[in-house]
Scaffold this motif. Structure first.
Motif, mmCIF file in Angstrom:
data_model
loop_
_atom_site.group_PDB
_atom_site.id
_atom_site.type_symbol
_atom_site.label_atom_id
_atom_site.label_comp_id
_atom_site.label_asym_id
_atom_site.label_seq_id
_atom_site.Cartn_x
_atom_site.Cartn_y
_atom_site.Cartn_z
ATOM 1 N N LEU A 187 0.825 -1.211 0.000
ATOM 2 C CA LEU A 187 0.000 0.000 0.000
ATOM 3 C C LEU A 187 0.862 1.265 0.000
ATOM 4 O O LEU A 187 0.484 2.274 -0.610
ATOM 5 C CB LEU A 187 -0.927 -0.007 1.213
ATOM 6 N N ALA A 188 1.997 1.230 0.681
ATOM 7 C CA ALA A 188 2.876 2.406 0.684
ATOM 8 C C ALA A 188 3.346 2.713 -0.732
ATOM 9 O O ALA A 188 3.413 3.885 -1.138
ATOM 10 C CB ALA A 188 4.064 2.165 1.616
ATOM 11 N N TRP A 189 3.672 1.656 -1.493
ATOM 12 C CA TRP A 189 4.065 1.881 -2.880
ATOM 13 C C TRP A 189 2.888 2.383 -3.694
ATOM 14 O O TRP A 189 2.975 3.409 -4.376
ATOM 15 C CB TRP A 189 4.619 0.604 -3.510
ATOM 16 N N LYS A 190 1.760 1.670 -3.622
ATOM 17 C CA LYS A 190 0.651 1.958 -4.541
ATOM 18 C C LYS A 190 0.008 3.310 -4.273
ATOM 19 O O LYS A 190 -0.357 4.026 -5.219
ATOM 20 C CB LYS A 190 -0.419 0.847 -4.434
ATOM 21 N N LEU A 191 -0.172 3.671 -3.025
ATOM 22 C CA LEU A 191 -0.934 4.881 -2.700
ATOM 23 C C LEU A 191 -0.077 6.135 -2.565
ATOM 24 O O LEU A 191 -0.604 7.239 -2.653
ATOM 25 C CB LEU A 191 -1.726 4.668 -1.397
ATOM 26 N N ILE A 215 -4.562 5.457 -7.640
ATOM 27 C CA ILE A 215 -5.788 4.702 -7.385
ATOM 28 C C ILE A 215 -5.464 3.389 -6.687
ATOM 29 O O ILE A 215 -4.440 2.759 -6.950
ATOM 30 C CB ILE A 215 -6.539 4.427 -8.709
ATOM 31 N N GLY A 216 -6.354 2.947 -5.805
ATOM 32 C CA GLY A 216 -6.161 1.698 -5.076
ATOM 33 C C GLY A 216 -6.034 0.493 -5.995
ATOM 34 O O GLY A 216 -6.296 0.570 -7.191
ATOM 35 N N PRO A 217 -5.610 -0.663 -5.452
ATOM 36 C CA PRO A 217 -5.293 -1.840 -6.270
ATOM 37 C C PRO A 217 -6.446 -2.315 -7.153
ATOM 38 O O PRO A 217 -7.618 -2.113 -6.848
ATOM 39 C CB PRO A 217 -4.947 -2.908 -5.220
ATOM 40 N N MET A 218 -6.069 -2.954 -8.261
ATOM 41 C CA MET A 218 -7.031 -3.455 -9.253
ATOM 42 C C MET A 218 -7.619 -4.789 -8.790
ATOM 43 O O MET A 218 -6.886 -5.710 -8.407
ATOM 44 C CB MET A 218 -6.340 -3.638 -10.603
ATOM 45 N N ILE A 259 -8.340 -2.818 1.632
ATOM 46 C CA ILE A 259 -7.875 -1.656 2.403
ATOM 47 C C ILE A 259 -7.457 -0.535 1.451
ATOM 48 O O ILE A 259 -7.753 0.641 1.677
ATOM 49 C CB ILE A 259 -6.716 -2.058 3.330
ATOM 50 N N GLY A 260 -6.773 -0.908 0.369
ATOM 51 C CA GLY A 260 -6.292 0.099 -0.573
ATOM 52 C C GLY A 260 -7.402 0.841 -1.280
ATOM 53 O O GLY A 260 -7.321 2.059 -1.493
ATOM 54 N N VAL A 261 -8.470 0.128 -1.664
ATOM 55 C CA VAL A 261 -9.601 0.776 -2.333
ATOM 56 C C VAL A 261 -10.239 1.804 -1.401
ATOM 57 O O VAL A 261 -10.544 2.938 -1.798
ATOM 58 C CB VAL A 261 -10.627 -0.266 -2.793
ATOM 59 N N VAL A 262 -10.433 1.408 -0.144
ATOM 60 C CA VAL A 262 -11.053 2.322 0.819
ATOM 61 C C VAL A 262 -10.146 3.527 1.087
ATOM 62 O O VAL A 262 -10.591 4.681 1.054
ATOM 63 C CB VAL A 262 -11.374 1.583 2.129
ATOM 64 N N LEU A 263 -8.865 3.271 1.328
ATOM 65 C CA LEU A 263 -7.939 4.372 1.626
ATOM 66 C C LEU A 263 -7.786 5.328 0.443
ATOM 67 O O LEU A 263 -7.642 6.541 0.632
ATOM 68 C CB LEU A 263 -6.574 3.825 2.029
ATOM 69 N N LEU A 316 -9.917 6.341 -1.586
ATOM 70 C CA LEU A 316 -11.004 7.316 -1.654
ATOM 71 C C LEU A 316 -10.683 8.555 -0.818
ATOM 72 O O LEU A 316 -11.300 9.610 -0.995
ATOM 73 C CB LEU A 316 -12.308 6.680 -1.171
ATOM 74 N N ILE A 317 -9.712 8.425 0.084
ATOM 75 C CA ILE A 317 -9.250 9.562 0.892
ATOM 76 C C ILE A 317 -7.954 10.137 0.326
ATOM 77 O O ILE A 317 -7.797 11.354 0.177
ATOM 78 C CB ILE A 317 -9.027 9.123 2.367
ATOM 79 N N THR A 318 -7.004 9.247 -0.020
ATOM 80 C CA THR A 318 -5.684 9.716 -0.430
ATOM 81 C C THR A 318 -5.684 10.354 -1.823
ATOM 82 O O THR A 318 -4.941 11.314 -2.046
ATOM 83 C CB THR A 318 -4.678 8.552 -0.405
ATOM 84 N N VAL A 319 -6.508 9.842 -2.749
ATOM 85 C CA VAL A 319 -6.506 10.421 -4.110
ATOM 86 C C VAL A 319 -7.021 11.865 -4.091
ATOM 87 O O VAL A 319 -6.390 12.750 -4.678
ATOM 88 C CB VAL A 319 -7.306 9.542 -5.078
ATOM 89 N N PRO A 320 -8.155 12.167 -3.423
ATOM 90 C CA PRO A 320 -8.540 13.587 -3.323
ATOM 91 C C PRO A 320 -7.486 14.449 -2.620
ATOM 92 O O PRO A 320 -7.308 15.616 -2.978
ATOM 93 C CB PRO A 320 -9.846 13.542 -2.507
ATOM 94 N N ALA A 321 -6.772 13.871 -1.645
ATOM 95 C CA ALA A 321 -5.725 14.635 -0.968
ATOM 96 C C ALA A 321 -4.579 14.951 -1.928
ATOM 97 O O ALA A 321 -4.058 16.078 -1.959
ATOM 98 C CB ALA A 321 -5.205 13.854 0.229
ATOM 99 N N ILE A 322 -4.189 13.975 -2.752
ATOM 100 C CA ILE A 322 -3.136 14.207 -3.735
ATOM 101 C C ILE A 322 -3.611 15.221 -4.775
ATOM 102 O O ILE A 322 -2.855 16.100 -5.199
ATOM 103 C CB ILE A 322 -2.736 12.869 -4.407
ATOM 104 N N ASP A 323 -4.866 15.125 -5.186
ATOM 105 C CA ASP A 323 -5.418 16.069 -6.139
ATOM 106 C C ASP A 323 -5.352 17.494 -5.582
ATOM 107 O O ASP A 323 -5.039 18.436 -6.311
ATOM 108 C CB ASP A 323 -6.868 15.706 -6.470
ATOM 109 N N ALA A 324 -5.631 17.654 -4.304
ATOM 110 C CA ALA A 324 -5.567 18.978 -3.689
ATOM 111 C C ALA A 324 -4.136 19.532 -3.718
ATOM 112 O O ALA A 324 -3.922 20.727 -3.896
ATOM 113 C CB ALA A 324 -6.088 18.909 -2.251
#
Length: 304
Positions: A228-232, A262-265, A288-292, A294-302
């Motif tokens: 998850l550290a790598w992917k997210l 984006i979280g894992p496929m 866990i990655g899909v759920v996280l 949804l929080i981390t991608v908007p944060a990166i977008d910001a």
């Protein structure tokens, strides 16, 4: 209102995952049901989605960065898994599982609605290019190599080639590109393909929920955390740095970074299960990655 419509597919997918988890807690789920769901996803739904989308896509030369970014995520995920697995003494099954779920993001059914919600409809074609020409083709070739290699076929190069050539999503990629050259599918057939493809992520997340168990050993949690550290986090950071180095800019750079985050496929986790890799680690990392994300991608977008 547009933002709400963009998030509805994500709520549907979360509901499917939750339904699977609840069913897993309340009943004994037959393994045959899971195998049938996974067979439908990889052999029917995913090829149908590829066949529906590829003929309508046009690839412009300046969009190469979107495709390259998905291959960077895949190659980096494999490299991180191989390095960590060697240092920490992971089994081949665990290393292969982390490489798959760390190397591929759910850039279609999570990426499309999330990027549209964050960046508007004009960003969607760029997300589709990254997904179809990047992620899906990488999964159909590199993903099959990783799954087969760590699943026990490492001494048989001919077997790897045969598995790639006969992998239904890879065949669908070839047929879809060819169909696009001849003007695409008739309307009726295209609608059928879209309907079949629409079953992919709901059924995939249901399947993952039916198998999900967070009762894993401590060393497995370390593998999940590394994946998850790598992917997210690390993958989108690397794509951003690469984009700046090659002069990518604007919405193209933003979409590439967001798709990398984006979280894992779901299909990658199912591929891991089909090749007898560490399904516990793959499924837990996925959920866990899909759920996280949804929080981390908007944060990166910001931040972008």
């Amino acid at each position: 209102l547009a933002h709400t419509r963009g998030m509805l597919p994500l709520l549907l997918l979360a509901g499917c995952l939750l339904l699977g988890i609840v069913a897993n807690l309340l009943w004994v789920v037959p393994q045959r049901l899971i195998h049938l769901l996974n067979a439908w996803i990889l052999r029917i739904a995913l090829p149908a989605l590829i066949l529906a989308l590829l003929p309508r896509l046009s690839f412009e030369r300046d969009l190469w960065f979107l495709v390259a970014s998905m291959w960077i995520v895949f190659a980096g995920g494999w490299g991180v898994a191989a390095f960590a697995g060697g240092r920490l003494g992971w089994s081949r099954a665990r290393t292969g599982a982390v490489a798959l779920v760390g190397g591929f993001g759910n850039t279609a059914f999570i990426g499309y609605p999330l990027i549209e919600a964050l960046r508007g409809i004009e960003a969607l074609p760029l997300a589709v290019v990254a997904d179809q020409f990047g992620g899906f083709i990488a999964l159909a070739t590199g993903g099959v190599i990783v799954a087969s290699w760590y699943g026990g076929d490492r001494t048989h190069p001919a077997t790897l080639v045969r598995r790639i050539v006969l992998f239904p999503p890879f065949v669908a990629c070839l047929v879809g590109v060819a169909a696009g050259r001849f003007g695409g599918w008739p309307d009726g057939l295209e609608r059928v393909l879209h309907l079949l493809g629409a079953t992919l992520s709901p059924l995939a997340l249901l399947s993952i929920g039916l198998q999900l168990s967070l009762r894993v050993r401590a060393d497995a949690w370390r593998a999940i955390g590394i994946g998850l550290a790598w992917k997210l986090a690390a993958a989108p950071a690397l794509v951003y740095a690469f984009g700046l180095a090659v002069g990518a800019r604007g919405l193209t750079l933003v979409v590439a970074v967001l798709q990398a985050a984006i979280g894992p496929m779901v299909s990658a986790a199912i591929l891991a299960e089909e090749h007898k890799l560490d399904a516990t680690v793959a499924n837990a990392t996925l959920a866990i990655g899909v759920v996280l994300s949804l929080i981390t991608v908007p944060a990166i977008d910001a931040l972008l």
